[in-house]
Write an enzyme that holds these catalytic residues in place. Sequence first.
Site, PDB file in Angstrom:
ATOM      1  N   ASN A   7       0.875  -1.174   0.000  1.00 50.64           N
ATOM      2  CA  ASN A   7       0.000   0.000   0.000  1.00 50.64           C
ATOM      3  C   ASN A   7       0.913   1.224   0.000  1.00 50.64           C
ATOM      4  O   ASN A   7       1.446   1.621   1.038  1.00 50.64           O
ATOM      5  CB  ASN A   7      -0.892  -0.029   1.250  1.00 50.64           C
ATOM      6  CG  ASN A   7      -1.860   1.138   1.303  1.00 50.64           C
ATOM      7  OD1 ASN A   7      -1.862   2.005   0.415  1.00 50.64           O
ATOM      8  ND2 ASN A   7      -2.680   1.174   2.326  1.00 50.64           N
ATOM      9  N   ARG A  91      -2.581  -2.089  -3.363  1.00 50.68           N
ATOM     10  CA  ARG A  91      -3.808  -1.339  -3.112  1.00 50.68           C
ATOM     11  C   ARG A  91      -3.742  -0.078  -3.965  1.00 50.68           C
ATOM     12  O   ARG A  91      -2.781   0.689  -3.887  1.00 50.68           O
ATOM     13  CB  ARG A  91      -3.884  -0.962  -1.636  1.00 50.68           C
ATOM     14  CG  ARG A  91      -5.128  -0.197  -1.322  1.00 50.68           C
ATOM     15  CD  ARG A  91      -5.200   0.152   0.134  1.00 50.68           C
ATOM     16  NE  ARG A  91      -6.458   0.830   0.390  1.00 50.68           N
ATOM     17  CZ  ARG A  91      -6.799   1.342   1.551  1.00 50.68           C
ATOM     18  NH1 ARG A  91      -5.982   1.267   2.564  1.00 50.68           N
ATOM     19  NH2 ARG A  91      -7.947   1.940   1.696  1.00 50.68           N
ATOM     20  N   HIS A 180     -12.825   2.719   0.514  1.00 53.16           N
ATOM     21  CA  HIS A 180     -12.798   1.602   1.480  1.00 53.16           C
ATOM     22  C   HIS A 180     -13.460   0.364   0.879  1.00 53.16           C
ATOM     23  O   HIS A 180     -13.946  -0.507   1.609  1.00 53.16           O
ATOM     24  CB  HIS A 180     -13.545   1.938   2.790  1.00 53.16           C
ATOM     25  CG  HIS A 180     -12.936   3.039   3.595  1.00 53.16           C
ATOM     26  ND1 HIS A 180     -13.697   4.018   4.205  1.00 53.16           N
ATOM     27  CD2 HIS A 180     -11.649   3.325   3.904  1.00 53.16           C
ATOM     28  CE1 HIS A 180     -12.901   4.848   4.853  1.00 53.16           C
ATOM     29  NE2 HIS A 180     -11.650   4.461   4.681  1.00 53.16           N
ATOM     30  N   HIS A 206     -17.655   1.234   8.448  1.00 47.96           N
ATOM     31  CA  HIS A 206     -16.192   1.244   8.534  1.00 47.96           C
ATOM     32  C   HIS A 206     -15.825   2.548   9.223  1.00 47.96           C
ATOM     33  O   HIS A 206     -15.870   3.618   8.608  1.00 47.96           O
ATOM     34  CB  HIS A 206     -15.596   1.153   7.116  1.00 47.96           C
ATOM     35  CG  HIS A 206     -14.103   1.228   7.091  1.00 47.96           C
ATOM     36  ND1 HIS A 206     -13.311   0.177   6.697  1.00 47.96           N
ATOM     37  CD2 HIS A 206     -13.248   2.223   7.401  1.00 47.96           C
ATOM     38  CE1 HIS A 206     -12.039   0.514   6.779  1.00 47.96           C
ATOM     39  NE2 HIS A 206     -11.979   1.768   7.190  1.00 47.96           N
ATOM     40  N   ASN A 209     -10.003   6.287  11.216  1.00 54.71           N
ATOM     41  CA  ASN A 209      -9.597   7.671  11.055  1.00 54.71           C
ATOM     42  C   ASN A 209     -10.342   8.261   9.851  1.00 54.71           C
ATOM     43  O   ASN A 209     -10.836   9.380   9.891  1.00 54.71           O
ATOM     44  CB  ASN A 209      -8.080   7.739  10.888  1.00 54.71           C
ATOM     45  CG  ASN A 209      -7.601   9.149  11.018  1.00 54.71           C
ATOM     46  OD1 ASN A 209      -8.142   9.934  11.782  1.00 54.71           O
ATOM     47  ND2 ASN A 209      -6.601   9.498  10.229  1.00 54.71           N
ATOM     48  N   ARG A 239     -11.537  14.975   8.602  1.00 49.60           N
ATOM     49  CA  ARG A 239     -12.367  15.387   7.450  1.00 49.60           C
ATOM     50  C   ARG A 239     -13.764  15.759   7.927  1.00 49.60           C
ATOM     51  O   ARG A 239     -14.319  15.098   8.804  1.00 49.60           O
ATOM     52  CB  ARG A 239     -12.477  14.253   6.431  1.00 49.60           C
ATOM     53  CG  ARG A 239     -11.189  13.942   5.718  1.00 49.60           C
ATOM     54  CD  ARG A 239     -11.459  12.984   4.554  1.00 49.60           C
ATOM     55  NE  ARG A 239     -10.234  12.321   4.166  1.00 49.60           N
ATOM     56  CZ  ARG A 239     -10.067  11.000   4.152  1.00 49.60           C
ATOM     57  NH1 ARG A 239     -11.064  10.199   4.469  1.00 49.60           N
ATOM     58  NH2 ARG A 239      -8.907  10.485   3.797  1.00 49.60           N
ATOM     59  N   GLU A 383      -8.343  -5.964   4.725  1.00 48.66           N
ATOM     60  CA  GLU A 383      -8.190  -5.576   3.314  1.00 48.66           C
ATOM     61  C   GLU A 383      -7.026  -6.316   2.666  1.00 48.66           C
ATOM     62  O   GLU A 383      -7.091  -6.692   1.497  1.00 48.66           O
ATOM     63  CB  GLU A 383      -7.951  -4.063   3.220  1.00 48.66           C
ATOM     64  CG  GLU A 383      -9.155  -3.256   3.655  1.00 48.66           C
ATOM     65  CD  GLU A 383      -8.812  -1.820   3.988  1.00 48.66           C
ATOM     66  OE1 GLU A 383      -8.852  -0.987   3.089  1.00 48.66           O
ATOM     67  OE2 GLU A 383      -8.515  -1.526   5.158  1.00 48.66           O
TER      68      GLU A 383
HETATM   69  P1  AMP Z   1      -8.080   3.108  11.546  1.00 49.57           P
HETATM   70  O1  AMP Z   1      -8.061   4.304  10.658  1.00 49.57           O
HETATM   71  O2  AMP Z   1      -9.034   2.050  11.134  1.00 49.57           O
HETATM   72  O3  AMP Z   1      -6.699   2.557  11.829  1.00 49.57           O
HETATM   73  O4  AMP Z   1      -8.616   3.623  12.969  1.00 49.57           O
HETATM   74  C1  AMP Z   1      -7.850   4.504  13.734  1.00 49.57           C
HETATM   75  C2  AMP Z   1      -8.704   5.073  14.844  1.00 49.57           C
HETATM   76  O5  AMP Z   1      -9.259   4.023  15.670  1.00 49.57           O
HETATM   77  C3  AMP Z   1      -7.881   5.904  15.825  1.00 49.57           C
HETATM   78  O6  AMP Z   1      -7.785   7.215  15.376  1.00 49.57           O
HETATM   79  C4  AMP Z   1      -8.669   5.802  17.086  1.00 49.57           C
HETATM   80  O7  AMP Z   1      -9.523   6.927  17.140  1.00 49.57           O
HETATM   81  C5  AMP Z   1      -9.523   4.565  16.947  1.00 49.57           C
HETATM   82  N1  AMP Z   1      -9.231   3.598  18.006  1.00 49.57           N
HETATM   83  C6  AMP Z   1      -8.241   2.702  18.046  1.00 49.57           C
HETATM   84  N2  AMP Z   1      -8.272   2.012  19.207  1.00 49.57           N
HETATM   85  C7  AMP Z   1      -9.320   2.501  19.905  1.00 49.57           C
HETATM   86  C8  AMP Z   1      -9.886   2.232  21.189  1.00 49.57           C
HETATM   87  N3  AMP Z   1      -9.358   1.296  21.981  1.00 49.57           N
HETATM   88  N4  AMP Z   1     -10.982   2.936  21.578  1.00 49.57           N
HETATM   89  C9  AMP Z   1     -11.527   3.877  20.788  1.00 49.57           C
HETATM   90  N5  AMP Z   1     -11.020   4.193  19.573  1.00 49.57           N
HETATM   91  C10 AMP Z   1      -9.942   3.509  19.141  1.00 49.57           C
END
Ligand code: AMP
Length: 397
Positions: A7, A91, A180, A206, A209, A239, A383
């Site tokens: 990626n 990706r 996504h 989904h 972030n 965003r 993914e």
């Molecule tokens: P991703 O973009 O799928 O990697 O998700 C990242 C986001 O997941 C982070 O910015 C956190 O806000 C959230 N996250 C990760 N672990 C936790 C947790 N234990 N509790 C709440 N939010 C979480």
Amino acid sequence: MKILVINAGSSSLKYQLMDPDTGDVFAKGLCERIGIDGRLTHKVPATGKKVEKDLPMPTHSEAIEAVLGILVDPENGVVASVDEIDAVGHRVLHGGSKFTASCLIDDACKQAIRDCIPLGPLHNPANLMGIEACQTVMPGKPQVAVFDTAFHMTMPPKAYRYAIPDEYYDNDSIRRYGFHGTSHRYIAQRVAELMGRSDLRVINCHLGNGSSLCAIKDGQCQDTSMGLGPLAGVPMGTRAGDVDTTVVQYIMNTYNKSIDEVFTLLNKKSGVYALSGGLSSDFRDLEAGAKDGNEKCKLALEKFSYEVKKYVGAYAAALGGLDVLVFTAGVGENGPATRAAVCDGLEFLGVKLDPEKNAQRGKEMIISAPDSKVTVWVIPTNEELVIAQDTKALSQQ
Ligand code: AMP
């Protein structure tokens, strides 16, 4: 079989070497600061070993060389030689309307990815750099492109067309694409496996972030919350999500800002980060702030779950009912409070959470009550597995 999943971003490159049949990850890592100086982080899940190294990475080719170097390294590697890597899966962000599925990379495929640069100006050039770096460093190795937009190509025109003059669709392909898609596709397949049937009305949330929702019927995407670009839909880390375009005009006129400045504001300085008063885009920080009584953090979390809930309601209507609701990605997998807030008030739709089950995190599980009409799942997304499986299938043809 061993597939290298790549990626590539503009200055970073994530990788996983995995078995497409079992999903086992032999090694994974990240090259950062490509074009600046270069840093490699490499992990071997089986041993828990982690290696961090500063290595010069003037271009993506040196980054790929660094990845291959560590994969065959006698001390930290997981393969004896690059020959053990059967194929490479990439990706790729934007496949336009052209790619409804993954494709084996050849000159025509590369040109089509290039043609989509106006639709994915930040990501597609970086994805191409990753592809070309692999072609340089591993000539002859089969490579496959897996598009973030492809799963959404089953949307009907009423979902993907914008109500703007035809010429922008006819001449410029301006429409909803959604993103996504590889994650939503994994979830659609996994739900069918877990439920033992595919004739289901599913909404996948989904939430990470970047966040998007997808309405899925009989395994196919019917609608999704992101649009021509990934700015649309629910508010995200930084965003804004859906905003009335009048906001753009107003800020430009009032503050004498350029369209690019306003887009930077909407992409990088908005979302829950903005609503929290600039405290954080990370839901863990927002939850800690809300617990300490920070009203802005509370509003950020309330706004987020409110908008997700609204999309769930809208998609339940679009699907003519709901059988399965799924939470995935960082917040969806690990955020019981957000899941509870989204589901609160959706009893009229047949959604009833089991609070004890919902208190768990980070694993595949049903979190709805036994008498809930809608089955609510937490499913960790994968993914990379979808990319590895497509790469296996296409490279063996
Ligand atoms: P991703 O973009 O799928 O990697 O998700 C990242 C986001 O997941 C982070 O910015 C956190 O806000 C959230 N996250 C990760 N672990 C936790 C947790 N234990 N509790 C709440 N939010 C979480």
